[in-house]
Design a protein around this motif. Structure first.
Motif, PDB file in Angstrom:
ATOM      1  N   GLU A 152       0.821  -1.206   0.000  1.00 62.84           N
ATOM      2  CA  GLU A 152       0.000   0.000   0.000  1.00 62.84           C
ATOM      3  C   GLU A 152       0.856   1.258   0.000  1.00 62.84           C
ATOM      4  OE1 GLU A 152      -3.333   0.312  -0.439  1.00 62.84           O
ATOM      5  OE2 GLU A 152      -3.132  -1.839  -0.850  1.00 62.84           O
ATOM      6  N   LEU A 153       1.940   1.238   0.771  1.00 62.09           N
ATOM      7  CA  LEU A 153       2.841   2.391   0.782  1.00 62.09           C
ATOM      8  C   LEU A 153       3.453   2.600  -0.596  1.00 62.09           C
ATOM      9  CD1 LEU A 153       4.390   4.626   2.259  1.00 62.09           C
ATOM     10  CD2 LEU A 153       6.084   2.902   2.938  1.00 62.09           C
ATOM     11  N   TYR A 154       3.818   1.523  -1.257  1.00 60.72           N
ATOM     12  CA  TYR A 154       4.377   1.629  -2.604  1.00 60.72           C
ATOM     13  C   TYR A 154       3.346   2.220  -3.572  1.00 60.72           C
ATOM     14  CZ  TYR A 154       6.268   0.299  -7.152  1.00 60.72           C
ATOM     15  OH  TYR A 154       6.716   0.327  -8.446  1.00 60.72           O
ATOM     16  N   TYR A 155       2.108   1.708  -3.530  1.00 58.46           N
ATOM     17  CA  TYR A 155       1.067   2.223  -4.420  1.00 58.46           C
ATOM     18  C   TYR A 155       0.819   3.714  -4.162  1.00 58.46           C
ATOM     19  CZ  TYR A 155      -0.115  -2.748  -5.087  1.00 58.46           C
ATOM     20  OH  TYR A 155      -0.075  -4.094  -5.357  1.00 58.46           O
ATOM     21  N   GLN A 156       0.783   4.096  -2.894  1.00 58.06           N
ATOM     22  CA  GLN A 156       0.548   5.505  -2.565  1.00 58.06           C
ATOM     23  C   GLN A 156       1.676   6.386  -3.098  1.00 58.06           C
ATOM     24  OE1 GLN A 156       0.156   5.490   1.713  1.00 58.06           O
ATOM     25  NE2 GLN A 156      -1.648   4.161   1.655  1.00 58.06           N
ATOM     26  N   THR A 157       2.911   5.911  -2.951  1.00 56.63           N
ATOM     27  CA  THR A 157       4.061   6.691  -3.432  1.00 56.63           C
ATOM     28  C   THR A 157       4.056   6.761  -4.949  1.00 56.63           C
ATOM     29  OG1 THR A 157       5.292   5.875  -1.509  1.00 56.63           O
ATOM     30  CG2 THR A 157       6.556   6.961  -3.239  1.00 56.63           C
ATOM     31  N   LYS A 170       9.192  16.896 -16.663  1.00 54.91           N
ATOM     32  CA  LYS A 170       8.814  15.681 -15.937  1.00 54.91           C
ATOM     33  C   LYS A 170       8.789  14.501 -16.914  1.00 54.91           C
ATOM     34  CE  LYS A 170       5.178  13.486 -13.209  1.00 54.91           C
ATOM     35  NZ  LYS A 170       3.890  13.637 -12.498  1.00 54.91           N
ATOM     36  N   PRO A 171       9.344  13.344 -16.518  1.00 54.91           N
ATOM     37  CA  PRO A 171       9.303  12.169 -17.403  1.00 54.91           C
ATOM     38  C   PRO A 171       7.889  11.805 -17.815  1.00 54.91           C
ATOM     39  CG  PRO A 171      10.828  11.804 -15.593  1.00 54.91           C
ATOM     40  CD  PRO A 171      10.116  13.084 -15.286  1.00 54.91           C
ATOM     41  N   LYS A 172       7.776  11.248 -19.009  1.00 57.37           N
ATOM     42  CA  LYS A 172       6.471  10.901 -19.577  1.00 57.37           C
ATOM     43  C   LYS A 172       6.169   9.405 -19.487  1.00 57.37           C
ATOM     44  CE  LYS A 172       6.330  14.749 -22.892  1.00 57.37           C
ATOM     45  NZ  LYS A 172       7.547  15.433 -22.402  1.00 57.37           N
ATOM     46  N   ARG A 173       7.040   8.678 -18.807  1.00 63.17           N
ATOM     47  CA  ARG A 173       6.824   7.236 -18.677  1.00 63.17           C
ATOM     48  C   ARG A 173       7.068   6.807 -17.234  1.00 63.17           C
ATOM     49  NH1 ARG A 173       9.657   6.180 -22.370  1.00 63.17           N
ATOM     50  NH2 ARG A 173      11.537   5.063 -21.780  1.00 63.17           N
ATOM     51  N   ILE A 174       6.177   5.951 -16.723  1.00 64.12           N
ATOM     52  CA  ILE A 174       6.296   5.444 -15.360  1.00 64.12           C
ATOM     53  C   ILE A 174       6.977   4.079 -15.389  1.00 64.12           C
ATOM     54  CG2 ILE A 174       5.034   4.693 -13.308  1.00 64.12           C
ATOM     55  CD1 ILE A 174       5.022   7.699 -13.680  1.00 64.12           C
ATOM     56  N   GLY A 175       8.022   3.937 -14.559  1.00 67.16           N
ATOM     57  CA  GLY A 175       8.825   2.721 -14.559  1.00 67.16           C
ATOM     58  C   GLY A 175       8.248   1.596 -13.719  1.00 67.16           C
ATOM     59  N   HIS A 176       8.436   0.398 -14.194  1.00 72.02           N
ATOM     60  CA  HIS A 176       8.130  -0.883 -13.520  1.00 72.02           C
ATOM     61  C   HIS A 176       7.156  -0.745 -12.345  1.00 72.02           C
ATOM     62  CE1 HIS A 176      11.450   0.827 -11.233  1.00 72.02           C
ATOM     63  NE2 HIS A 176      12.386   0.333 -12.040  1.00 72.02           N
ATOM     64  N   ILE A 177       5.864  -0.591 -12.649  1.00 72.20           N
ATOM     65  CA  ILE A 177       4.895  -0.233 -11.611  1.00 72.20           C
ATOM     66  C   ILE A 177       4.606  -1.363 -10.616  1.00 72.20           C
ATOM     67  CG2 ILE A 177       3.780   1.499 -13.063  1.00 72.20           C
ATOM     68  CD1 ILE A 177       1.367  -0.427 -13.242  1.00 72.20           C
ATOM     69  N   THR A 178       5.096  -2.568 -10.867  1.00 73.44           N
ATOM     70  CA  THR A 178       4.925  -3.621  -9.859  1.00 73.44           C
ATOM     71  C   THR A 178       6.278  -4.056  -9.289  1.00 73.44           C
ATOM     72  OG1 THR A 178       4.881  -5.340 -11.593  1.00 73.44           O
ATOM     73  CG2 THR A 178       2.751  -4.474 -10.826  1.00 73.44           C
ATOM     74  N   LEU A 179       7.212  -3.135  -9.199  1.00 72.83           N
ATOM     75  CA  LEU A 179       8.528  -3.454  -8.647  1.00 72.83           C
ATOM     76  C   LEU A 179       8.420  -3.994  -7.220  1.00 72.83           C
ATOM     77  CD1 LEU A 179      11.611  -3.356  -9.174  1.00 72.83           C
ATOM     78  CD2 LEU A 179      11.592  -1.060  -8.150  1.00 72.83           C
ATOM     79  N   VAL A 180       7.389  -3.596  -6.507  1.00 73.34           N
ATOM     80  CA  VAL A 180       7.186  -4.075  -5.141  1.00 73.34           C
ATOM     81  C   VAL A 180       7.013  -5.595  -5.090  1.00 73.34           C
ATOM     82  CG1 VAL A 180       4.661  -3.863  -5.116  1.00 73.34           C
ATOM     83  CG2 VAL A 180       5.947  -3.528  -2.985  1.00 73.34           C
TER      84      VAL A 180
END
Length: 272
Positions: A152-157, A170-180
């Motif tokens: 949950e902390l990862y998702y919030q961040t 600002k970057p236009k791509r979000i990196g590895h969203i399930t790194l957690v």
């Protein structure tokens, strides 16, 4: 499908190998790729204390100009046969937004492409690098009590990283969203909050950002799947989020990793 690797590291990475830039390019050409973005870990904010043992999460600021010059020279060398973008992987670190804005204002105009990633979580006892090692992840578990709270902390961040104003570059791509989920086999989470991930995907779509479809998780023994896995990709396609493949290679031989494990119908694009 566009074979473009949008997430490649370099010899400037303090925790990678010293493989020369051209070796990544030659390996990519051999694999049939049409281009790549070098996305070295950007220098961390000056006032941020890297919590990893060797404090080697980001490149040295003093080497940044040399890094950019090397990529410019490589572009000229391959300009008629292969597309090369100069980029960085920028860390979103909660509480250090102002320093990130200042950095991007200074160097953003020199970048063709970039990724915004979350590696560091602000916990009750300070900052933790969530993907450094299973032991480091276990420390987060001890602080937060259970794996669901860490997720949950990862998702919030991650959500904050999407919504925050980091200025014009600002970057236009979000990196590895399930790194957690890197250590999911050792620390399983039976209660994945799919609504939180859907909310993140909606925010990515609303802000017209791209998603790093990262194959490196396939090679991680405690993960064994891409970041993100198939069901998240299905959701991202529902929101019409552009997917950019990323090997997250830290050595030339890792180019193309995980590519054979991506969803067959996932339309891959090049960075914008």
């Amino acid at each position: 499908m566009v074979l473009f690797d949008g997430h490649v590291h370099t010899p400037y990475c303090p925790h990678g190998t010293k493989d020369a830039l051209h070796r990544y390019v030659e390996k990519a050409i051999q694999l049939g790729f049409k281009g790549l973005t070098f996305t070295e870990h950007a220098p961390l904010p000056e006032s941020f204390v890297d919590p990893t043992p060797n404090q080697d999460s980001g490149m040295n600021l003093g080497q940044l100009e040399e890094y950019l010059i090397d990529i410019r020279n490589l572009k000229k060398q391959y300009e008629n046969e292969f597309m090369i973008f100069a980029g960085l992987e920028i860390d979103y670190i909660e509480g250090f937004e102002e320093e990130s804005i200042n950095f991007l204002d200074q160097y953003g105009k020199e970048l063709d492409d970039s990724i915004l990633s979350v590696h560091f979580l602000k916990a009750q006892d300070g900052y933790h690098c969530l993907d450094y090692s299973p032991e480091a992840f276990e420390q987060l578990l001890r602080v937060h009590g259970n794996v669901e709270s860490v997720y949950e902390l990862y998702y919030q961040t991650l959500q904050k990283s999407i919504l925050v104003d980091l200025g014009a570059y600002k970057p236009k791509r979000i990196g590895h969203i399930t790194l957690v989920m890197k250590f999911r086999k050792r620390f399983p989470n039976p209660n994945i909050n799919k609504m939180a991930i859907q909310s993140i995907l909606r925010s990515i779509a609303e802000h017209e950002m791209q998603l790093d479809y990262n194959g490196s998780g396939v090679a991680k023994p405690l993960c064994g799947e891409p970041y993100p896995p198939d069901w998240v990709i299905d959701e991202s396609l529902h929101y019409k989020i552009p997917l950019v493949y990323g090997s997250d290679a830290h050595q030339a031989k890792e180019m193309g990793r995980g590519l054979n494990r991506l969803k067959k119908n996932a339309p891959l694009v090049r960075p914008v």
